[in-house]
Every structure is written in C-alpha cells, then in structure tokens.
Design an enzyme around this catalytic site. Structure first.
Site: not given
Ligand code: CMC
Length: 429
Positions: A306, A364
């Site tokens: 998240h 989710d």
């Molecule tokens: N699986 C594997 N690796 C992950 C995941 C995941 N679900 N989420 C983040 N990472 C890794 C990512 O690759 C990155 O690695 P590195 O530092 O080596 O590049 C690190 O963790 C940080 O991730 P980020 O993309 O910088 O984090 P963010 O804050 O931009 O993304 C997120 C948050 C929710 C978009 C992401 O965690 C994700 O895509 N999760 C899966 C989709 C999901 O479940 N979304 C629902 C969110 S809750 C509902 C809502 O409030 O809308």
C-alpha cells in the site's frame, strides 16, 4: 509556541517557509509561496511527499496501521455502527444522536429511487460491458437529471446532491449488475437497511420473495464502512481536482469512479481474486512468490502493499474476520481460493522480501473472497468499492468547496522537452 520555519538555501539566497502542524501526523512545510519567492517549483511525482489540501475528515498513520474517521478508529465504527452512521460522521463531523440518525436515514432512504428515464441509459450498453464502464456513464448521466441540487455555492444544494449520490449509488450499482446478468431491475425497498436493501436489489427477482440473511447484510454493511473514506487517495484527489473547477458534483463523482477502476487502486480486489484463481493450488504459491520478487517480471502480488500503510492495513484485519463470518454462515468450509489466500499470506508475512519492503496484505486481499461468497461476480467488486467510497468522495468534495482558501487545482511540471525551435516545412523534414 514559537512558529517553526524551514529554510531553503538556493542560488545564494535564503528563503523561509512556515511549517504548519496538524492535530496529529507529520508537520507540513507550506511552500505555497515558493514559486513567487524563488521562481522554482517542487518535483514530486505521485505526490508521495505532498499534502494537496487541509482536511479534518480522515487520518491515516501508515506506519502504525491506524485509520481514523473524524478521530474514531475504523474498527470501532465497523464493530458498533452501521454504514449510514459512518456516512453521517464523515459528512457532518460528529456521530449522530438517535434523532439525527433517524432523520438522516429517512433522508437517504427517500432518495434511493432513480429517475425512471435513467434506466434507459443501461440499454445503450452491451450486456457484457464491464459494470465499472456502465457506472462511469450512468453516474455521469445523473448530472443531466438533478438540476435542483447543482448550485455548488448553495450549502443546501451541496447536501442534497451528497445525499442523492449516497442513496442512488446502490440502486445504480444493482441495476448495473442486473443488466449484466439479464434480469429485471428491482426497485429499492425502503423498509430495509442500506446494506440489506442493496442485497435485495441485487439478488431478489420479481417472481418470488427474497429474505435478506442478517449475517450477510451485516457483513455487507461492514464492507461498506471499511471502504467509506481513505483521505487523499487517487480517486478522492481526482474528485477534488475535478470539483476544484466548480464542475457538476455528479460529474465529479463519475471522474472518481473512472480513477477507482484501475488495478492499482479499486480494481485490486478483482485482480487479487483473479490472481488467487490463477495460482489455483497451494503448491503453486512458491512459483508466484518468485515471480513477485523478480525485478524483470512485472507481476505483483495483488492485495499486497500500500502506498500509505507500511504495516498491516487496519481494514484488512476486520475484513479477514468478516470473511470467516460469511464463509461460516454460508457453510463454505473448503474454499480452494481461501486455502491459497491463507497460505499466501503466511508465506508473504515471513518472506524477507515482503518484510523488508513492508508489504502487508491490504483490504482487497480479503474483500474479494468475501464478495465472491456473497454471490457477486468479480467484475462487480470495484463497483461495490465505488458505492461505499461515494460518501468519502462527497464529504471531501464538500469540504473542499467550503474551504475559503480553495482554488482550482493546477499542478506544474518539470519540462524536459524541446526548447523553442522553428517550424520545418514538410518538404524539408
Ligand atoms: N508485490 C511485489 N512487490 C511489490 C508489491 C507487490 N504487491 N507492491 C510493491 N512492491 C515492491 C515494488 O516492486 C518496489 O520494489 P523496489 O523498491 O525494489 O522497486 C517496492 O515494493 C515499493 O513499491 P512501490 O511501487 O514504490 O510502492 P507504491 O507505494 O508506489 O505502490 C501499490 C503501492 C498499492 C500500488 C503497490 O503496492 C501495488 O501495486 N500493490 C498491488 C495492487 C494492490 O493490491 N493495490 C491495492 C491498494 S489498497 C486499495 C486502495 O486503497 O486503493
């Protein structure tokens, strides 16, 4: 208390900025005069360090896994009250007295029907259209119907538009579902609670009586409460940005729905369930964990991680409990998806990659399993999220309009394209 400031040294010139303190949470450097004072912008893609507004509605401490609405913890609201109580709280700032709650319930209930003409919009869509596409269109179309509640400078109009949106979203969401499966629309039943009425509109048919199961209605109520608001997330920021131009409130909510649809936001519960189905059995989990950790593979574990929570999502804990209640009530003991989900959670919570990156299950991860058990197809999951989040969107939209410092949202950019150059005639290119 002396006012604290932040000093910026730039090109030999020192400029001071006020540091503002919230009631809880991190301090905020007020850089609104930065461009005027220094001629520079800040650069913050994804707004990871930017507070776009001042708000008194919802507070999240992502490191501690805390979510408060008007100061009240989400678990207390979900355990003790119903969805309309949370709606009242978000809109008015305080929990209602009995008389206020009765009056609010009555006002929402009296607005659950939609203009009969609106039902014609559905037939313009293919039956196999994604219900979120239908929701974007039909909710946007509300802006063409309720002209007596769109003077956004009038507080009464703003409240009527807000109540209409909260009341009509379940009706429209249920119509989207019924249209999708080819069944007749069911009119709302005012004697039922908000959640029970929604289940009735989705699962009843005109040819027989439908009795709403109170355990399932309670679970539905809780799912709505858990999704009601989440401060300045992508769809809420979209609603605020759209509304900042003075746009029609119904159109602003349609913009929020469009943003929510994406798999990184509201679409994640659908994506999480699809992922569990794709994994299929517990023995295939290691393969998918390896894919999630592989930098060269775009696959992510849906329902994990998240932007704000770097701890267990407090909503996920309640959702997990609700999942078990629903499966227990329905007598579902051996759900292969649940087995995969439980094992996946166990492995991810002990895996170094997920621990180090603070990737915990989010709401989710469980909501998909619960909604499936309740009888909803995966394509409806994000629609239910939109239904519940509508109150958050309207509460934040109203707060923005009522903020005297409100102005149209207009971010700037770091331009890295060509500087000015002369037009080249086609023959010389
Ligand atoms: N699986 C594997 N690796 C992950 C995941 C995941 N679900 N989420 C983040 N990472 C890794 C990512 O690759 C990155 O690695 P590195 O530092 O080596 O590049 C690190 O963790 C940080 O991730 P980020 O993309 O910088 O984090 P963010 O804050 O931009 O993304 C997120 C948050 C929710 C978009 C992401 O965690 C994700 O895509 N999760 C899966 C989709 C999901 O479940 N979304 C629902 C969110 S809750 C509902 C809502 O409030 O809308």
């Amino acid at each position: 208390m002396s006012e604290s400031t932040a000093k910026l040294e730039l090109n030999g010139k020192s400029t001071e900025f006020k540091v503002r303190q919230g009631s809880v949470g991190p301090d905020v450097i007020d850089i609104s005069a930065l461009y005027k004072d220094t001629g520079t912008f800040t650069y913050d893609p994804g707004f990871t360090s930017t507070a776009s507004c001042e708000s008194q509605i919802t507070y999240i401490d992502g490191d501690a896994g805390v979510l408060l609405h008007r100061g009240y913890p989400i678990d207390q609201l979900a355990e003790n009250g119903d969805f309309l109580e949370t709606c009242y709280l978000l809109l008015y700032g305080e929990l209602p007295t009995k008389a206020q709650k009765d009056d609010f319930d009555e006002r929402v209930t009296r607005h659950t029907m939609v203009h009969e003409q609106l039902s014609r919009f559905f037939t313009g869509f293919r039956r196999d259209a994604h219900p979120m596409a239908v929701m974007c269109g039909v909710v946007g179309a509300l802006s063409a119907f309720y002209h007596d509640s769109t003077d956004i400078s009038d507080p009464h109009h703003r409240m009527v538009a807000s109540i209409r949106l909260i009341a009509k979203m379940p009706t429209i969401a249920a119509m989207a579902y019924k249209y999708h499966i080819g069944q007749p629309f069911m009119y709302p039943k005012n004697e039922l609670s908000f959640a029970a009425n929604f289940l009735h509109m989705c699962f009843a048919v005109p040819c027989e009586d439908y009795k709403v199961n109170p355990v399932l209605a309670r679970a539905m109520e809780r799912i709505f409460i858990l999704h009601a608001d989440h401060e300045q997330n992508a769809s809420t920021s979209t609603v605020r940005l759209a509304g900042s131009s003075g746009a029609n409130p119904f159109a602003c909510i349609a913009a929020g729905i469009a943003c929510l649809w994406g798999p990184a936001h509201g679409g994640a519960n659908e994506a999480a369930l699809n992922m569990l189905a794709e994994i299929g059995s517990v023995d295939r989990i290691p393969e998918y964990i390896a894919k999630a950790k592989d930098k060269n593979d775009p696959f992510r574990l849906m329902g994990f991680g998240h932007r704000v929570y770097k701890n267990y999502d407090p909503r996920a804990k309640i959702m997990q409990k609700t999942t078990h209640e629903v499966l227990g009530e329905l007598g579902i003991k051996d759900d292969p998806l649940l087995d995969v989900a439980m094992e996946l959670e166990k492995i991810a919570l002990t895996d170094e990659y997920f621990i180090e990156k603070k990737l915990y299950p989010n709401i989710d991860f469980y909501s998909g399993i619960t909604l499936k058990a309740l009888g909803f197809p995966t394509t409806m999951f994000t629609v239910l999220f939109a239904l519940a989040r509508t109150v958050g969107w309207v509460a934040q939209w109203k707060e923005m309009i009522e903020d005297p410092s409100q102005k149209i949202g207009r971010p700037r950019q770091l331009y890295t394209g060509y500087a000015e150059r002369d037009y080249v005639p086609m023959a010389k290119r």
